[in-house]
Design a protein around this motif. Structure first.
Motif, PDB file in Angstrom:
ATOM      1  N   ALA A 173     -14.811 -25.177  17.178  1.00 13.09           N
ATOM      2  CA  ALA A 173     -15.897 -24.209  17.132  1.00 13.09           C
ATOM      3  C   ALA A 173     -15.580 -23.019  18.026  1.00 13.09           C
ATOM      4  O   ALA A 173     -14.835 -23.113  18.979  1.00 13.09           O
ATOM      5  CB  ALA A 173     -17.191 -24.857  17.581  1.00 13.09           C
ATOM      6  N   ALA A 174     -16.159 -21.904  17.687  1.00 15.30           N
ATOM      7  CA  ALA A 174     -16.051 -20.725  18.529  1.00 15.30           C
ATOM      8  C   ALA A 174     -16.899 -20.971  19.774  1.00 15.30           C
ATOM      9  O   ALA A 174     -17.444 -22.044  19.960  1.00 15.30           O
ATOM     10  CB  ALA A 174     -16.531 -19.504  17.759  1.00 15.30           C
ATOM     11  N   GLU A 175     -17.021 -19.986  20.613  1.00 16.01           N
ATOM     12  CA  GLU A 175     -17.728 -20.177  21.876  1.00 16.01           C
ATOM     13  C   GLU A 175     -19.213 -20.425  21.700  1.00 16.01           C
ATOM     14  O   GLU A 175     -19.872 -20.856  22.617  1.00 16.01           O
ATOM     15  CB  GLU A 175     -17.468 -18.985  22.774  1.00 16.01           C
ATOM     16  CG  GLU A 175     -16.026 -18.919  23.217  1.00 16.01           C
ATOM     17  CD  GLU A 175     -15.804 -17.841  24.242  1.00 16.01           C
ATOM     18  OE1 GLU A 175     -16.757 -17.412  24.907  1.00 16.01           O
ATOM     19  OE2 GLU A 175     -14.656 -17.428  24.365  1.00 16.01           O
ATOM     20  N   GLY A 176     -19.758 -20.144  20.564  1.00 13.90           N
ATOM     21  CA  GLY A 176     -21.174 -20.372  20.321  1.00 13.90           C
ATOM     22  C   GLY A 176     -21.788 -19.231  19.545  1.00 13.90           C
ATOM     23  O   GLY A 176     -21.121 -18.266  19.189  1.00 13.90           O
ATOM     24  N   ARG A 188     -19.651 -28.438  17.081  1.00 15.32           N
ATOM     25  CA  ARG A 188     -21.011 -28.212  17.595  1.00 15.32           C
ATOM     26  C   ARG A 188     -21.221 -26.729  17.912  1.00 15.32           C
ATOM     27  O   ARG A 188     -21.354 -26.345  19.067  1.00 15.32           O
ATOM     28  CB  ARG A 188     -21.273 -29.066  18.817  1.00 15.32           C
ATOM     29  CG  ARG A 188     -21.285 -30.526  18.472  1.00 15.32           C
ATOM     30  CD  ARG A 188     -21.724 -31.398  19.628  1.00 15.32           C
ATOM     31  NE  ARG A 188     -21.555 -32.791  19.244  1.00 15.32           N
ATOM     32  CZ  ARG A 188     -20.809 -33.645  19.891  1.00 15.32           C
ATOM     33  NH1 ARG A 188     -20.179 -33.287  20.981  1.00 15.32           N
ATOM     34  NH2 ARG A 188     -20.702 -34.888  19.460  1.00 15.32           N
ATOM     35  N   LEU A 189     -21.251 -25.929  16.902  1.00 14.63           N
ATOM     36  CA  LEU A 189     -21.482 -24.493  17.039  1.00 14.63           C
ATOM     37  C   LEU A 189     -22.986 -24.250  16.948  1.00 14.63           C
ATOM     38  O   LEU A 189     -23.604 -24.556  15.929  1.00 14.63           O
ATOM     39  CB  LEU A 189     -20.741 -23.747  15.924  1.00 14.63           C
ATOM     40  CG  LEU A 189     -20.824 -22.238  15.887  1.00 14.63           C
ATOM     41  CD1 LEU A 189     -20.215 -21.637  17.146  1.00 14.63           C
ATOM     42  CD2 LEU A 189     -20.112 -21.703  14.662  1.00 14.63           C
ATOM     43  N   SER A 190     -23.584 -23.751  18.032  1.00 20.24           N
ATOM     44  CA  SER A 190     -25.024 -23.501  18.014  1.00 20.24           C
ATOM     45  C   SER A 190     -25.392 -22.454  19.050  1.00 20.24           C
ATOM     46  O   SER A 190     -24.600 -22.131  19.934  1.00 20.24           O
ATOM     47  CB  SER A 190     -25.802 -24.792  18.282  1.00 20.24           C
ATOM     48  OG  SER A 190     -25.597 -25.232  19.597  1.00 20.24           O
ATOM     49  N   SER A 191     -26.594 -21.958  18.912  1.00 21.95           N
ATOM     50  CA  SER A 191     -27.108 -21.007  19.898  1.00 21.95           C
ATOM     51  C   SER A 191     -27.972 -21.756  20.894  1.00 21.95           C
ATOM     52  O   SER A 191     -28.402 -22.878  20.637  1.00 21.95           O
ATOM     53  CB  SER A 191     -27.946 -19.931  19.200  1.00 21.95           C
ATOM     54  OG  SER A 191     -29.161 -20.486  18.743  1.00 21.95           O
ATOM     55  N   ASP A 192     -28.231 -21.128  22.002  1.00 23.90           N
ATOM     56  CA  ASP A 192     -29.240 -21.627  22.917  1.00 23.90           C
ATOM     57  C   ASP A 192     -30.597 -21.352  22.281  1.00 23.90           C
ATOM     58  O   ASP A 192     -30.723 -20.481  21.413  1.00 23.90           O
ATOM     59  CB  ASP A 192     -29.150 -20.918  24.268  1.00 23.90           C
ATOM     60  CG  ASP A 192     -27.895 -21.298  25.037  1.00 23.90           C
ATOM     61  OD1 ASP A 192     -27.387 -22.432  24.834  1.00 23.90           O
ATOM     62  OD2 ASP A 192     -27.417 -20.468  25.826  1.00 23.90           O
TER      63      ASP A 192
END
Length: 175
Positions: free
Chosen positions: A9-12, A162-166
């Motif tokens: 995943a990228a950093e998020g 697990r790529l997601s935003s806060d």
């Protein structure tokens, strides 16, 4: 197919802009997200893996005597796929009342539609009480529930998927 399992995943996902707008039809979410697919996720996409991004929004009204009143709770899922024969990326909205599908010649153009979705109708007119303050919670995730089963098993055990935003929260006063 198992080469796709090593995607990272990228950093998020960053929520760079989010606001609720009142319209004639109801209340719309205007949002912008910032993220990149790393080489592993891009490779998985090029090898036939569909990627799905789910945006979740919830509007609650605080109550002093009980739990907050959940006024609106909505989810919208957008999928992206690649067709090797036509060399086109396709973005489609999952479960929409009016199915929306668009094709793009580049990954960047396809991701632009996911990063800057159209103003999404989250609640009909009259669903919120005018003049009342609501707490808005918003987030976007790479939704692993929609992945094919062999990839899904690995994705749940692999932190790289697990790529997601806060969770972004802000207040909105209904009009």
């Amino acid at each position: 197919m198992f080469a796709c399992a090593h995607a990272q995943a990228a950093e998020g996902i960053a929520i760079t802009q989010a606001q609720i707008e009142a319209s004639d039809e109801g209340y719309r979410l205007s949002a912008r997200f910032a993220f990149e697919l790393n080489h592993g996720l891009e490779d998985a996409l090029l090898h036939g893996t569909y990627l799905y991004f789910t945006t979740e929004i919830e509007l609650t009204r605080p109550r002093w005597y009980w739990f907050p009143d959940k006024a609106v709770s909505r989810r919208q899922t957008v999928g992206i796929s690649y067709n090797a024969i036509t060399r086109q990326y396709r973005v489609s909205q999952i479960g929409a009342e009016h199915s929306v599908q668009q094709s793009f010649s580049s990954l960047e153009d396809a991701l632009f539609l996911i990063r800057r979705p159209n103003r999404w109708l989250i609640a009909p007119k009259g669903a919120l009480e005018a003049g009342k303050q609501y707490e808005v919670s918003l987030r976007m995730v790479l939704d692993r529930e929609y992945l094919s089963k062999p990839i899904q098993v690995n994705a749940f055990n692999n932190a790289d998927w697990r790529l997601s935003s806060d969770l972004k929260t802000f207040s909105y006063k209904a009009e």
